[in-house]
Design a protein around this motif. Structure first.
Motif, mmCIF file in Angstrom:
data_model
loop_
_atom_site.group_PDB
_atom_site.id
_atom_site.type_symbol
_atom_site.label_atom_id
_atom_site.label_comp_id
_atom_site.label_asym_id
_atom_site.label_seq_id
_atom_site.Cartn_x
_atom_site.Cartn_y
_atom_site.Cartn_z
ATOM 1 N N LEU A 179 -28.980 -24.950 -17.071
ATOM 2 C CA LEU A 179 -28.737 -23.542 -16.756
ATOM 3 C C LEU A 179 -30.062 -22.861 -16.457
ATOM 4 C CD1 LEU A 179 -26.584 -24.325 -19.220
ATOM 5 C CD2 LEU A 179 -26.048 -21.909 -19.026
ATOM 6 N N LEU A 180 -30.045 -21.919 -15.525
ATOM 7 C CA LEU A 180 -31.232 -21.114 -15.273
ATOM 8 C C LEU A 180 -31.579 -20.281 -16.501
ATOM 9 C CD1 LEU A 180 -30.974 -19.695 -11.635
ATOM 10 C CD2 LEU A 180 -32.853 -21.034 -12.581
ATOM 11 N N ASP A 181 -32.853 -20.131 -16.767
ATOM 12 C CA ASP A 181 -33.314 -19.341 -17.906
ATOM 13 C C ASP A 181 -33.388 -17.869 -17.499
ATOM 14 O OD1 ASP A 181 -34.317 -18.779 -20.459
ATOM 15 O OD2 ASP A 181 -36.373 -18.862 -19.726
ATOM 16 N N LEU A 182 -32.213 -17.259 -17.353
ATOM 17 C CA LEU A 182 -32.125 -15.855 -16.959
ATOM 18 C C LEU A 182 -31.445 -15.055 -18.052
ATOM 19 C CD1 LEU A 182 -30.974 -16.242 -13.242
ATOM 20 C CD2 LEU A 182 -33.274 -15.732 -14.064
ATOM 21 N N GLU A 183 -31.698 -13.746 -18.077
ATOM 22 C CA GLU A 183 -31.094 -12.901 -19.095
ATOM 23 C C GLU A 183 -29.604 -12.703 -18.860
ATOM 24 O OE1 GLU A 183 -33.171 -9.256 -19.328
ATOM 25 O OE2 GLU A 183 -34.924 -10.103 -20.338
ATOM 26 N N LYS A 184 -29.175 -12.696 -17.587
ATOM 27 C CA LYS A 184 -27.778 -12.388 -17.298
ATOM 28 C C LYS A 184 -27.115 -13.493 -16.492
ATOM 29 C CE LYS A 184 -27.785 -7.360 -17.580
ATOM 30 N NZ LYS A 184 -27.227 -6.124 -16.997
ATOM 31 N N LEU A 185 -25.854 -13.742 -16.812
ATOM 32 C CA LEU A 185 -25.016 -14.637 -16.034
ATOM 33 C C LEU A 185 -24.647 -13.942 -14.729
ATOM 34 C CD1 LEU A 185 -23.508 -17.403 -16.428
ATOM 35 C CD2 LEU A 185 -21.535 -16.036 -17.120
ATOM 36 N N ARG A 186 -24.749 -14.669 -13.585
ATOM 37 C CA ARG A 186 -24.505 -14.056 -12.285
ATOM 38 C C ARG A 186 -23.530 -14.900 -11.477
ATOM 39 N NH1 ARG A 186 -30.536 -14.205 -10.126
ATOM 40 N NH2 ARG A 186 -29.882 -16.386 -10.247
ATOM 41 N N VAL A 187 -22.810 -14.254 -10.576
ATOM 42 C CA VAL A 187 -21.959 -14.973 -9.632
ATOM 43 C C VAL A 187 -22.831 -15.905 -8.792
ATOM 44 C CG1 VAL A 187 -20.450 -14.716 -7.624
ATOM 45 C CG2 VAL A 187 -20.209 -13.172 -9.581
ATOM 46 N N ASP A 188 -22.332 -17.112 -8.547
ATOM 47 C CA ASP A 188 -22.997 -18.188 -7.799
ATOM 48 C C ASP A 188 -24.005 -18.971 -8.633
ATOM 49 O OD1 ASP A 188 -21.538 -17.734 -5.480
ATOM 50 O OD2 ASP A 188 -23.018 -16.335 -4.668
ATOM 51 N N ASP A 189 -24.280 -18.562 -9.873
ATOM 52 C CA ASP A 189 -25.082 -19.416 -10.748
ATOM 53 C C ASP A 189 -24.325 -20.714 -11.007
ATOM 54 O OD1 ASP A 189 -27.109 -17.600 -10.964
ATOM 55 O OD2 ASP A 189 -26.589 -16.909 -12.974
ATOM 56 N N PHE A 190 -25.053 -21.794 -11.213
ATOM 57 C CA PHE A 190 -24.402 -23.059 -11.534
ATOM 58 C C PHE A 190 -25.128 -23.736 -12.686
ATOM 59 C CE2 PHE A 190 -27.747 -24.462 -8.665
ATOM 60 C CZ PHE A 190 -28.159 -25.667 -9.213
ATOM 61 N N ALA A 210 -20.567 -26.896 -12.740
ATOM 62 C CA ALA A 210 -19.781 -25.666 -12.848
ATOM 63 C C ALA A 210 -20.496 -24.549 -12.102
ATOM 64 C CB ALA A 210 -19.593 -25.280 -14.311
ATOM 65 N N LYS A 211 -19.758 -23.814 -11.285
ATOM 66 C CA LYS A 211 -20.313 -22.686 -10.534
ATOM 67 C C LYS A 211 -19.562 -21.415 -10.910
ATOM 68 C CE LYS A 211 -21.098 -20.989 -5.818
ATOM 69 N NZ LYS A 211 -20.879 -21.252 -4.372
ATOM 70 N N VAL A 212 -20.298 -20.336 -11.151
ATOM 71 C CA VAL A 212 -19.693 -19.060 -11.536
ATOM 72 C C VAL A 212 -19.121 -18.389 -10.290
ATOM 73 C CG1 VAL A 212 -20.079 -16.807 -12.583
ATOM 74 C CG2 VAL A 212 -21.333 -18.807 -13.430
ATOM 75 N N GLU A 213 -17.794 -18.215 -10.269
ATOM 76 C CA GLU A 213 -17.123 -17.582 -9.133
ATOM 77 C C GLU A 213 -16.911 -16.090 -9.344
ATOM 78 O OE1 GLU A 213 -16.612 -18.974 -6.372
ATOM 79 O OE2 GLU A 213 -16.844 -21.106 -6.833
ATOM 80 N N ALA A 220 -15.756 -15.541 -17.789
ATOM 81 C CA ALA A 220 -16.133 -15.923 -16.431
ATOM 82 C C ALA A 220 -15.131 -16.915 -15.858
ATOM 83 C CB ALA A 220 -17.529 -16.535 -16.429
ATOM 84 N N VAL A 221 -14.990 -16.892 -14.528
ATOM 85 C CA VAL A 221 -14.187 -17.873 -13.808
ATOM 86 C C VAL A 221 -15.144 -18.867 -13.163
ATOM 87 C CG1 VAL A 221 -12.542 -18.264 -11.943
ATOM 88 C CG2 VAL A 221 -12.335 -16.225 -13.386
ATOM 89 N N LEU A 222 -14.913 -20.154 -13.414
ATOM 90 C CA LEU A 222 -15.788 -21.210 -12.916
ATOM 91 C C LEU A 222 -15.033 -22.119 -11.960
ATOM 92 C CD1 LEU A 222 -17.280 -22.400 -16.346
ATOM 93 C CD2 LEU A 222 -18.190 -20.611 -14.854
ATOM 94 N N SER A 223 -15.705 -22.567 -10.912
ATOM 95 C CA SER A 223 -15.175 -23.674 -10.117
ATOM 96 C C SER A 223 -15.845 -24.950 -10.614
ATOM 97 C CB SER A 223 -15.446 -23.461 -8.629
ATOM 98 O OG SER A 223 -16.838 -23.423 -8.365
ATOM 99 N N ILE A 224 -15.049 -26.005 -10.741
ATOM 100 C CA ILE A 224 -15.497 -27.241 -11.366
ATOM 101 C C ILE A 224 -15.527 -28.363 -10.335
ATOM 102 C CG2 ILE A 224 -14.918 -28.988 -13.085
ATOM 103 C CD1 ILE A 224 -15.949 -26.374 -14.243
ATOM 104 N N GLU A 225 -16.660 -29.044 -10.249
ATOM 105 C CA GLU A 225 -16.808 -30.184 -9.344
ATOM 106 C C GLU A 225 -17.236 -31.405 -10.158
ATOM 107 O OE1 GLU A 225 -19.500 -31.576 -5.484
ATOM 108 O OE2 GLU A 225 -19.600 -29.506 -6.227
ATOM 109 N N GLU A 226 -16.400 -32.426 -10.162
ATOM 110 C CA GLU A 226 -16.698 -33.625 -10.945
ATOM 111 C C GLU A 226 -17.777 -34.460 -10.268
ATOM 112 O OE1 GLU A 226 -14.343 -37.618 -11.451
ATOM 113 O OE2 GLU A 226 -13.486 -36.128 -12.832
#
Length: 330
Positions: A179-190, A210-213, A220-226
């Protein structure tokens, strides 16, 4: 106040003002830092054994400095100690005192948590908490998974390891990582997920991107890619020890202390990142709720950063340590 009283008061102030007092022919000193030599670690106990006595001092100041006195010819043994930290060198310094010495330094290379300390920095709420010397994550049927972020940031090369076990309900457990070391969860983060389903009829593992949609107040809603999945006889039906080693884009997955990786391969890396986040994860298969239990979390890395408990407790949902997610297969 008499002269003697003033002298006694002065000595007491010196003794309890960071433990910088030393006595002896020579001064032995050093620092305790992270990989960044400018980042000192305070509150570390420096243990010193000599021919005649045992002493303890504590690091002080922003640069993590310490000092102690010793006499000429004394044989000294010095090591660093602080709850949850692992330092290098792993073996104590041992030498005979012949002069002042100012390079007895220690560096933090690891962090561990047996969850016996309820204020070690992990989230405490309705979905994750400390209990009986362990840590649990609970997923309700309103969501598909819950992740709890560790109270530290890791460099691009590190390893994490923890013991995980089944609680009530049907589901799986594992890690979130990269995960990115950011303070906030954002759309398009993976980020990536390692999850294991330890039930007797499954015993399978998955590596997922997992990508934040979308983000809502509730989760949060995530799209999942195996990336990969499979059955493994190494997976036990209840308790498993999982380990991830990430070296930039190369990832190695281990289970139950087996020397050979369960899986290894490349993943998509975070661009322009110096630090990453990692955490614990649980997912529900069926029923009203599922609980996973965690113990003996261990991080090994040079240059990790810890967060203080007040910082953890003051965050809002997007900055919080526990995230409730709905996963949608891509």
């Amino acid at each position: 106040m008499t002269y003697i009283s003033l002298v006694v008061l002065g000595l007491l102030v010196l003794l309890f003002s960071g433990c910088r007092v030393y006595s002896g022919d020579y001064k032995i000193s050093g620092r305790v830092t992270s990989a960044d030599p400018n980042e000192g670690i305070t509150g570390v106990t420096i243990n010193c054994e000599t021919n005649y006595m045992k002493k303890k001092v504590y690091t002080y100041g922003r640069d993590g400095r310490w000092e102690i006195g010793a006499n000429h010819g004394e044989r000294v043994t010095i090591w660093a100690q602080k709850d949850s930290y692992i330092f290098q060198p792993a073996s104590p310094y041992k030498f005979t005192v012949t002069e002042n010495k100012n390079d007895v330094n220690f560096q933090a290379i690891g962090w561990y948590d047996d969850f016996s300390n309820r204020v070690s920095g992990w989230s405490s709420d309705a979905f994750s908490n400390y209990e009986a010397g362990k840590y649990w994550i609970r997923v309700t049927s309103d969501y598909t998974s819950v992740k709890t972020i560790a109270p530290l940031s890791v460099p691009l090369s590190y390893s994490i390891k923890a013991e995980m076990s089944q609680g009530l309900g049907s589901g799986g457990y594992g890690f979130v990582f990269n995960l990115l070391d950011l303070e906030k969860l954002r759309v398009d983060d993976f980020y990536h997920i390692l999850r294991v389903t330890p039930e007797a009829t499954y015993k399978n593992y998955e590596i997922i991107k997992a990508k934040v949609e979308d983000i809502y107040p509730e989760g949060a809603v995530l799209s999942i890619e195996e990336i990969t999945s499979g059955f493994s006889p190494l997976i036990e039906s209840n308790i498993n020890t999982l380990e991830i080693k990430q070296v930039w884009k190369d990832v190695f997955i281990y289970i139950n202390n087996n020397l050979e990786p369960l899986w290894s391969g490349e993943i998509e890396v975070q661009q322009n990142a110096d630090f990453l986040k990692v955490g614990l994860y649980a997912c529900i298969n069926s029923g009203d709720s599922y609980t996973a239990w965690f113990d003996n979390f261990t991080l090994t890395a040079i240059g990790f950063r810890t967060r203080t408990v007040p910082e953890v407790r003051s965050l809002d949902f997007q900055e919080s340590m526990t995230h409730k997610d709905i996963e949608l297969t891509k």
